[in-house]
Design a protein around this motif. Structure first.
Motif, mmCIF file in Angstrom:
data_model
loop_
_atom_site.group_PDB
_atom_site.id
_atom_site.type_symbol
_atom_site.label_atom_id
_atom_site.label_comp_id
_atom_site.label_asym_id
_atom_site.label_seq_id
_atom_site.Cartn_x
_atom_site.Cartn_y
_atom_site.Cartn_z
ATOM 1 N N GLU A 92 -7.974 0.720 1.699
ATOM 2 C CA GLU A 92 -8.467 1.059 0.360
ATOM 3 C C GLU A 92 -9.209 2.406 0.344
ATOM 4 O OE1 GLU A 92 -9.293 -1.487 2.180
ATOM 5 O OE2 GLU A 92 -11.477 -1.621 2.365
ATOM 6 N N THR A 133 -5.754 4.930 0.386
ATOM 7 C CA THR A 133 -4.605 4.837 -0.519
ATOM 8 C C THR A 133 -4.829 3.696 -1.506
ATOM 9 O OG1 THR A 133 -2.199 4.663 -0.587
ATOM 10 C CG2 THR A 133 -3.287 3.388 1.117
ATOM 11 N N GLU A 134 -3.798 3.326 -2.249
ATOM 12 C CA GLU A 134 -3.966 2.221 -3.200
ATOM 13 C C GLU A 134 -2.800 1.247 -3.115
ATOM 14 O OE1 GLU A 134 -3.165 3.254 -7.441
ATOM 15 O OE2 GLU A 134 -3.129 5.310 -6.666
ATOM 16 N N PHE A 135 -3.036 0.045 -3.618
ATOM 17 C CA PHE A 135 -2.031 -1.017 -3.571
ATOM 18 C C PHE A 135 -1.242 -1.016 -4.882
ATOM 19 C CE2 PHE A 135 -0.343 -5.305 -3.595
ATOM 20 C CZ PHE A 135 -0.037 -5.507 -2.261
ATOM 21 N N THR A 136 0.062 -1.230 -4.768
ATOM 22 C CA THR A 136 0.918 -1.257 -5.960
ATOM 23 C C THR A 136 1.791 -2.498 -5.943
ATOM 24 O OG1 THR A 136 1.091 1.134 -5.907
ATOM 25 C CG2 THR A 136 2.716 0.004 -7.224
ATOM 26 N N TRP A 167 0.854 -1.181 0.000
ATOM 27 C CA TRP A 167 0.000 0.000 0.000
ATOM 28 C C TRP A 167 0.889 1.231 0.000
ATOM 29 C CZ3 TRP A 167 -5.156 -0.645 -0.463
ATOM 30 C CH2 TRP A 167 -5.675 -1.900 -0.170
ATOM 31 N N LYS A 168 0.552 2.207 -0.821
ATOM 32 C CA LYS A 168 1.327 3.448 -0.814
ATOM 33 C C LYS A 168 1.077 4.134 0.521
ATOM 34 C CE LYS A 168 0.899 4.082 -5.771
ATOM 35 N NZ LYS A 168 0.249 4.883 -6.834
#
Ligand code: SF4
Length: 377
Positions: free
Chosen positions: A355, A358-361, A106-107
Motif C-alpha cells: 500500500e 501502489t494501489e489495489f484494483t 495490486w498494480k
C-alpha cells in the motif's frame, strides 16, 4: 497495464475466434469471452492478458518454501502471482486466488516489481501461488528485466505447458519446481484437477531439462486418492531414467483444504514409505515436505551419507559444503546450483507493505473491456 498476449493465434477472423497457445487446453475463445483460466480474454478478435501488471499476492520468502533445495539454497525470493489457474484442483491451498475468476490485484508493473525485489535484498523472482503459465507474458516482461539486474527467475508450476510456452520460458526461467499431484496419476488429474491430459506435464519436464532449466519435483501424496506406493515407485523410476538420480524429489504432506476437507493429512509413515521406494529406484535426494523437523528435510551426501545441509522447516540450520558445493566430509560435488547464499541465517520472510508503493484494483467483468482498451479506470 493489460497487454495483448503473444501466445495465441487467430483461428476464425470472421467470427473473431482465437486459440490460446499458452497451455495444452488450447482454449478456443470467442469475442468478449475468456479461457478456462479466467485471465486471458478475447476483445475484438485479439487475445489479451488482462492481468498483466496486476499481482494478487506478493511476498518475500525463503527459496526453500517453493520448495527449491538445490538451487541457490538459503536465498530469498520475491514471490508473486495473478489470479486464475489452468487447473481446478479441489484441494488447492491457494484456491481463493487461483479458483476465483476475478480480475484484481495490486498494480505492479515490471519495473516496480524489480525495484521492490532489489530494495528488499532478494536474489531472485519466483512466479508462484497460482499457475505462472497463464500469465507467462507478464512473467517474461518481469523476468527479462530481472535478468538484467542479476536476479534469477523460478516457476512453481503444474508443468502443464505447450512448446510455445517452453520457448518463451527458457529465455528467462532458471529453475522450475514442478508440482505433481498423487504421483502424476492421469486419472487423479482428471478427477480432482480437471486436467484432461497430464502427459503434457511429463513431456514439458523433459524438454525444460533438455534446455538447461534446473528441475525439482514435488509430489503431493493424497490419502485415499494419490498414495499408491506402486505409482510412487513408477514415478521415481521415470525421474531416474529421464532426469537423473540426483534430481531432488519432495514428497509433500497433504492437508485438507478447499473442497477436499474430508480427507486426513498424510501420515509421516506413508511419506517415509515413499522415500524408501524412491531410494530403491535410485533417487538420492529425497525429501519430506510439510513435516517440519523431519530428518528428511536435510540434504545428505550421496557418497558418504553425512548431512550436508540441515534444515528445519524453511530454515537452514547448518551446512557442510564448500563454496562450490563439495561435501566437506568426503569432497563429493553435489547437484546444487549457486552454492549456499551468505544470507542463509537471516530471517528471510519479510512483510511487503504494498500500500506504500501502489494501489489495489478490482475490475468487475462488465468493465474489463474498458479496462483493456482504455487502461485503468
Ligand atoms: S492459458 Fe488459460 S486461456 Fe490459455 S489455453 Fe490455458 S486455460 Fe485456456
Amino acid at each position: 497495464m493489460p497487454k495483448e498476449a503473444t501466445l495465441y493465434k487467430i483461428i476464425d477472423p470472421d467470427k473473431k475466434i482465437v486459440e490460446c497457445t499458452a497451455c495444452p487446453r488450447r482454449c478456443k475463445i470467442g469475442e468478449n469471452l475468456y479461457g478456462f483460466c479466467g485471465i486471458r480474454w478475447n476483445f475484438g478478435g485479439k487475445l489479451y492478458l488482462v492481468s498483466h501488471g496486476l499481482a494478487i499476492a506478493v511476498a518475500i520468502d525463503p527459496i526453500e518454501k517453493k520448495p527449491l533445495y538445490h538451487f541457490h539454497p538459503g536465498s530469498m525470493v520475491f514471490s508473486m502471482s495473478t489470479t486464475g489457474c489452468s487447473w481446478g484442483c479441489q484441494f488447492c491451498q491457494n484456491w481463493d486466488i487461483s479458483q476465483r475468476r476475478i480480475i484484481a490485484g495490486w498494480k505492479l508493473p515490471s519495473d516496480l516489481a524489480i525495484n521492490l525485489a532489489l530494495a528488499y535484498g532478494t536474489q531472485g523472482i519466483t512466479y508462484t501461488y497460482n499457475e505462472p503459465v497463464i500469465f507467462v507474458e507478464y512473467a517474461y516482461d518481469i523476468g527479462i528485466l530481472a535478468k538484467k539486474h542479476g536476479l534469477f527467475n523460478t516457476f512453481v508450476t503444474n508443468g502443464y505447458m505447450t512448446d510455445e510456452t517452453i520457448d518463451l520460458a527458457v529465455k528467462f526461467v532458471n529453475a522450475v519446481t514442478v508440482d505433481l499431484k498423487g504421483h502424476g496419476d492421469p486419472e487423479l488429474a482428471k478427477k480432482l484437477c480437471l486436467a484432461p491430459d497430464v502427459e503434457y506435464v511429463f513431456n514439458a519436464i523433459i524438454e525444460l531439462k533438455r534446455r538447461g532449466v534446473f528441475i525439482e519435483i514435488t509430489d503431493l501424496v493424497i490419502p485415499r486418492y494419490g498414495d499408491d506406493i506402486g505409482k510412487a515407485r513408477k514415478l521415481a523410476k521415470w525421474i531416474v531414467e529421464n532426469l537423473g538420480p540426483e534430481t531432488p524429489m519432495h514428497f509433500l504432506r497433504f492437508h485438507p483444504d478447499y473442497k477436499l476437507i474430508d480427507i486426513p493429512s498424510t501420515s509421516a509413515k506413508v511419506l517415509e514409505k515413499h522415500i524408501e521406494v524412491a531410494k530403491e529406484e535410485g533417487l538420492v535426494h529425497t525429501y519430506i515436505g510439510n513435516v517440519p523437523g523431519h530428518p528428511y528435510e536435510h540434504t545428505y551426501c550421496p557418497k558418504c551419507g553425512k548431512p550436508v545441509i540441515k534444515r528445519t522447516g524453511f530454515d537452514i540450520i547448518e551446512h557442510n559444503l564448500d563454496e562450490e558445493s563439495h561435501c566437506k566430509f568426503c569432497g563429493y560435488k553435489l547437484n546444487i546450483i549457486g552454492g549456499i547464499a551468505p544470507i542463509y541465517k537471516m530471517n528471510r520472510f519479510a512483510y511487503l507493505p504494498l500500500e506504500l508503493y501502489t494501489e489495489f484494483t478490482h475490475i468487475p467483468p462488465d468493465k474489463i473491456k474498458n479496462f483493456v482498451l482504455g487502461g485503468y479506470r
